[in-house]
Write a protein that holds these residues in place. Structure first.
Motif, PDB file in Angstrom:
ATOM      1  N   ILE A 183       0.862  -1.191   0.000  1.00  0.00           N
ATOM      2  CA  ILE A 183       0.000   0.000   0.000  1.00  0.00           C
ATOM      3  C   ILE A 183       0.894   1.234   0.000  1.00  0.00           C
ATOM      4  O   ILE A 183       1.844   1.318   0.783  1.00  0.00           O
ATOM      5  N   GLU A 184       0.576   2.198  -0.856  1.00  0.00           N
ATOM      6  CA  GLU A 184       1.367   3.429  -0.927  1.00  0.00           C
ATOM      7  C   GLU A 184       0.436   4.630  -1.067  1.00  0.00           C
ATOM      8  O   GLU A 184      -0.579   4.565  -1.771  1.00  0.00           O
ATOM      9  N   THR A 185       0.801   5.719  -0.412  1.00  0.00           N
ATOM     10  CA  THR A 185       0.072   6.973  -0.583  1.00  0.00           C
ATOM     11  C   THR A 185       0.984   8.148  -0.251  1.00  0.00           C
ATOM     12  O   THR A 185       1.850   8.040   0.619  1.00  0.00           O
ATOM     13  N   ASN A 186       0.814   9.248  -0.955  1.00  0.00           N
ATOM     14  CA  ASN A 186       1.552  10.483  -0.688  1.00  0.00           C
ATOM     15  C   ASN A 186       0.648  11.450   0.063  1.00  0.00           C
ATOM     16  O   ASN A 186      -0.490  11.690  -0.350  1.00  0.00           O
ATOM     17  N   ILE A 187       1.158  12.002   1.166  1.00  0.00           N
ATOM     18  CA  ILE A 187       0.359  12.905   1.996  1.00  0.00           C
ATOM     19  C   ILE A 187       1.137  14.202   2.184  1.00  0.00           C
ATOM     20  O   ILE A 187       2.281  14.183   2.647  1.00  0.00           O
ATOM     21  N   ASP A 188       0.510  15.337   1.836  1.00  0.00           N
ATOM     22  CA  ASP A 188       1.219  16.622   1.945  1.00  0.00           C
ATOM     23  C   ASP A 188       0.560  17.578   2.937  1.00  0.00           C
ATOM     24  O   ASP A 188       0.919  18.749   3.027  1.00  0.00           O
ATOM     25  N   ASP A 189      -0.427  17.070   3.710  1.00  0.00           N
ATOM     26  CA  ASP A 189      -1.127  17.968   4.638  1.00  0.00           C
ATOM     27  C   ASP A 189      -1.355  17.305   5.991  1.00  0.00           C
ATOM     28  O   ASP A 189      -2.392  17.480   6.621  1.00  0.00           O
ATOM     29  N   ILE A 190      -0.367  16.536   6.453  1.00  0.00           N
ATOM     30  CA  ILE A 190      -0.508  15.830   7.723  1.00  0.00           C
ATOM     31  C   ILE A 190       0.520  16.355   8.715  1.00  0.00           C
ATOM     32  O   ILE A 190       1.653  16.697   8.353  1.00  0.00           O
ATOM     33  N   VAL A 217       6.032  -0.893   8.006  1.00  0.00           N
ATOM     34  CA  VAL A 217       5.546   0.462   7.740  1.00  0.00           C
ATOM     35  C   VAL A 217       6.760   1.366   7.588  1.00  0.00           C
ATOM     36  O   VAL A 217       7.685   1.313   8.398  1.00  0.00           O
ATOM     37  N   SER A 218       6.761   2.191   6.568  1.00  0.00           N
ATOM     38  CA  SER A 218       7.871   3.135   6.387  1.00  0.00           C
ATOM     39  C   SER A 218       7.335   4.438   5.814  1.00  0.00           C
ATOM     40  O   SER A 218       6.294   4.472   5.159  1.00  0.00           O
ATOM     41  N   VAL A 219       8.063   5.520   6.094  1.00  0.00           N
ATOM     42  CA  VAL A 219       7.697   6.849   5.597  1.00  0.00           C
ATOM     43  C   VAL A 219       8.938   7.469   4.963  1.00  0.00           C
ATOM     44  O   VAL A 219      10.026   7.457   5.540  1.00  0.00           O
ATOM     45  N   PHE A 220       8.765   7.993   3.750  1.00  0.00           N
ATOM     46  CA  PHE A 220       9.846   8.671   3.039  1.00  0.00           C
ATOM     47  C   PHE A 220       9.421  10.107   2.766  1.00  0.00           C
ATOM     48  O   PHE A 220       8.248  10.373   2.493  1.00  0.00           O
ATOM     49  N   THR A 221      10.347  11.017   2.854  1.00  0.00           N
ATOM     50  CA  THR A 221      10.033  12.421   2.593  1.00  0.00           C
ATOM     51  C   THR A 221      10.479  12.811   1.195  1.00  0.00           C
ATOM     52  O   THR A 221      11.403  12.223   0.621  1.00  0.00           O
ATOM     53  N   GLY A 222       9.823  13.815   0.668  1.00  0.00           N
ATOM     54  CA  GLY A 222      10.168  14.303  -0.667  1.00  0.00           C
ATOM     55  C   GLY A 222       9.427  15.582  -0.977  1.00  0.00           C
ATOM     56  O   GLY A 222       8.813  16.198  -0.092  1.00  0.00           O
ATOM     57  N   ILE A 223       9.465  15.970  -2.225  1.00  0.00           N
ATOM     58  CA  ILE A 223       8.746  17.155  -2.691  1.00  0.00           C
ATOM     59  C   ILE A 223       7.664  16.698  -3.646  1.00  0.00           C
ATOM     60  O   ILE A 223       7.928  15.973  -4.605  1.00  0.00           O
ATOM     61  N   GLY A 224       6.436  17.118  -3.379  1.00  0.00           N
ATOM     62  CA  GLY A 224       5.302  16.724  -4.207  1.00  0.00           C
ATOM     63  C   GLY A 224       4.791  17.848  -5.073  1.00  0.00           C
ATOM     64  O   GLY A 224       5.532  18.770  -5.433  1.00  0.00           O
ATOM     65  N   LYS A 225       3.503  17.784  -5.389  1.00  0.00           N
ATOM     66  CA  LYS A 225       2.901  18.796  -6.264  1.00  0.00           C
ATOM     67  C   LYS A 225       2.962  20.174  -5.598  1.00  0.00           C
ATOM     68  O   LYS A 225       2.952  20.287  -4.366  1.00  0.00           O
ATOM     69  N   VAL A 270       6.314  16.416   1.111  1.00  0.00           N
ATOM     70  CA  VAL A 270       5.344  15.326   1.066  1.00  0.00           C
ATOM     71  C   VAL A 270       5.902  14.122   1.827  1.00  0.00           C
ATOM     72  O   VAL A 270       7.118  13.896   1.866  1.00  0.00           O
ATOM     73  N   PHE A 271       5.002  13.369   2.451  1.00  0.00           N
ATOM     74  CA  PHE A 271       5.358  12.120   3.110  1.00  0.00           C
ATOM     75  C   PHE A 271       4.793  10.971   2.267  1.00  0.00           C
ATOM     76  O   PHE A 271       3.591  10.935   2.005  1.00  0.00           O
ATOM     77  N   GLU A 272       5.668  10.061   1.871  1.00  0.00           N
ATOM     78  CA  GLU A 272       5.197   8.858   1.179  1.00  0.00           C
ATOM     79  C   GLU A 272       5.091   7.735   2.206  1.00  0.00           C
ATOM     80  O   GLU A 272       6.090   7.272   2.756  1.00  0.00           O
ATOM     81  N   LEU A 273       3.851   7.327   2.475  1.00  0.00           N
ATOM     82  CA  LEU A 273       3.589   6.252   3.428  1.00  0.00           C
ATOM     83  C   LEU A 273       3.525   4.930   2.669  1.00  0.00           C
ATOM     84  O   LEU A 273       2.781   4.793   1.694  1.00  0.00           O
ATOM     85  N   LYS A 274       4.307   3.957   3.102  1.00  0.00           N
ATOM     86  CA  LYS A 274       4.355   2.645   2.449  1.00  0.00           C
ATOM     87  C   LYS A 274       4.140   1.564   3.497  1.00  0.00           C
ATOM     88  O   LYS A 274       4.823   1.545   4.526  1.00  0.00           O
ATOM     89  N   ILE A 275       3.183   0.679   3.233  1.00  0.00           N
ATOM     90  CA  ILE A 275       2.791  -0.347   4.206  1.00  0.00           C
ATOM     91  C   ILE A 275       2.780  -1.710   3.518  1.00  0.00           C
ATOM     92  O   ILE A 275       2.287  -1.844   2.397  1.00  0.00           O
TER      93      ILE A 275
END
Length: 384
Positions: free
Chosen positions: A244-251, A271-279, A284-289
């Protein structure tokens, strides 16, 4: 040891009861054992002939197929549904064969009842109440059991000029409409498939063990052949995982600690979280489960209730995992657990239990890296 199997009927060009049984015999059902089982039904007005024939599948190719021909010794009167039920119940067939055979006849009875607007107990079967239809239906059920088929699947059913009873049975089933000037699927054939099969893509991986072709007595190009394939199930569930993957920019990132806790409690494997730059150049936080199928729904609920995402991507992937075993080894500070990772009897990794090493480090005021090194040295010659 009995190994469970799955089977699949390919019926794009229609089906009848004799074709279904023919395909099972062609796939490996022993005719002698089948006939012995059929003798448990108190019927004698029939004989069975099994023939190997060639069928043309296109302008230049033939395949071998099996015919299952039931011939009546003398003419019969139509039977009522209740008569057939009593006949099957009084037979010495096993309970599971009785149950599945009666299920198929119930499907037929309901369709006849609706088409002729009669109460089900008053329904008289004409063609499908004759001994040959009873033998075909019982043979299909017995054949599936003799092949040790646990799960049965079917493709869409090819139809052309179907009878009203056939259409009634086919409600909610997937069909392929063919433009052939005669009926290619009979009520008996369709009822057998409806009573035995799941109409969906086969949801198990199988190792093909056998296959067969069944055909009727009409020499019709392509439309008088049914294929049956079966094999041993390959249990991959333990080696499959949802990603499961999702990008979250407002958490608010402080939430992640609590989110991790809930996800792992719900059965997440990782469970892991990666940081980056989104739209819009937002952080942005990329949540991967990673999660097993049985815990997918619980994890889904937590993602939507505890984060601000409005959706996520997921896919099922195969994975290879090493088997693991925990052992304790004696050190100068006491016992420490070690994790042994192996596959096929070969050890690939040995690692000290972090929490045990951490306790020793604190208790004896020794650098943690020194404790880990010492435990690793003691683990070098360990066996399973």
């Amino acid at each position: 040891m009995i190994i469970s199997k799955s089977g699949y009927f390919e019926v794009f060009n229609g089906c009848a009861g004799d074709m279904i049984v023919g395909s099972l015999i062609d796939a490996g059902v022993n005719p002698s054992i089948l006939k012995n089982e059929l003798q448990k039904i108190p019927l004698s007005n029939y004989s069975i002939k099994i023939k190997k024939v060639k069928r043309k599948i296109n302008s230049s190719h033939f395949i071998s197929a099996t015919q299952f021909i039931v011939t009546l010794k003398e003419k019969e009167n139509p039977r009522k549904y209740t008569e057939i039920v009593n006949l099957i119940e009084k037979s010495s067939l096993s309970d599971d064969i009785k149950r599945k055979t009666l299920k198929i006849f119930n499907i037929l009875a309901i369709s006849e009842s609706k088409v002729h607007k009669e109460k089900i107990d008053n329904v008289h079967f004409h063609q499908v109440g004759q001994t040959d239809a009873i033998i075909e239906i019982a043979s299909a059920v017995i054949g599936i059991k003799l092949l040790n088929i646990e799960s049965v699947y079917s493709s869409s059913i090819g139809i052309s000029m179907p009878s009203p009873a056939t259409l009634e049975i086919l409600k909610e089933l997937p069909v392929l409409i063919k433009h052939i000037p005669y009926e290619i699927s009979t009520p008996t054939g369709v009822s057998i498939l409806k009573g035995l099969c799941k109409f969906q893509e086969i949801d198990e991986k199988i190792s093909i063990e056998g296959y067969g072709y069944g055909t009727g007595t009409e020499k019709i190009l392509s439309s008088d052949i049914i294929k049956f394939i079966y094999g041993k199930k390959i249990d991959k569930k333990a080696d499959e995982i949802y990603i499961i993957e999702t990008n979250i920019d407002d958490i608010n990132p402080v939430i992640f600690e609590y989110l991790y806790e809930k996800l792992f409690r719900a059965g997440a494997v990782d469970v892991s979280v990666f940081t980056g730059i989104g739209k819009k150049n937002r952080p942005v936080f990329e949540l991967k489960i990673m999660v097993n199928e049985e815990n997918f729904e619980k994890v889904k609920e937590i993602i939507f209730s505890e984060t601000t995402t409005i959706g996520f991507r997921y896919q099922k992937e195969d994975r290879i995992i090493l088997q693991r075993k925990i052992k304790e080894i004696k050190t100068k500070w006491g016992y420490v657990k070690i994790k042994i990772s192996f596959y096929g009897g070969k050890i690939y990794n040995i690692s000290p239990e972090y929490d045990d090493c951490k306790k020793i480090s604190k208790k004896f005021k020794i650098p943690l890296k020194n404790v880990i090194t010492e435990v690793n040295n003691l683990s070098k010659n360990i066996s399973m």
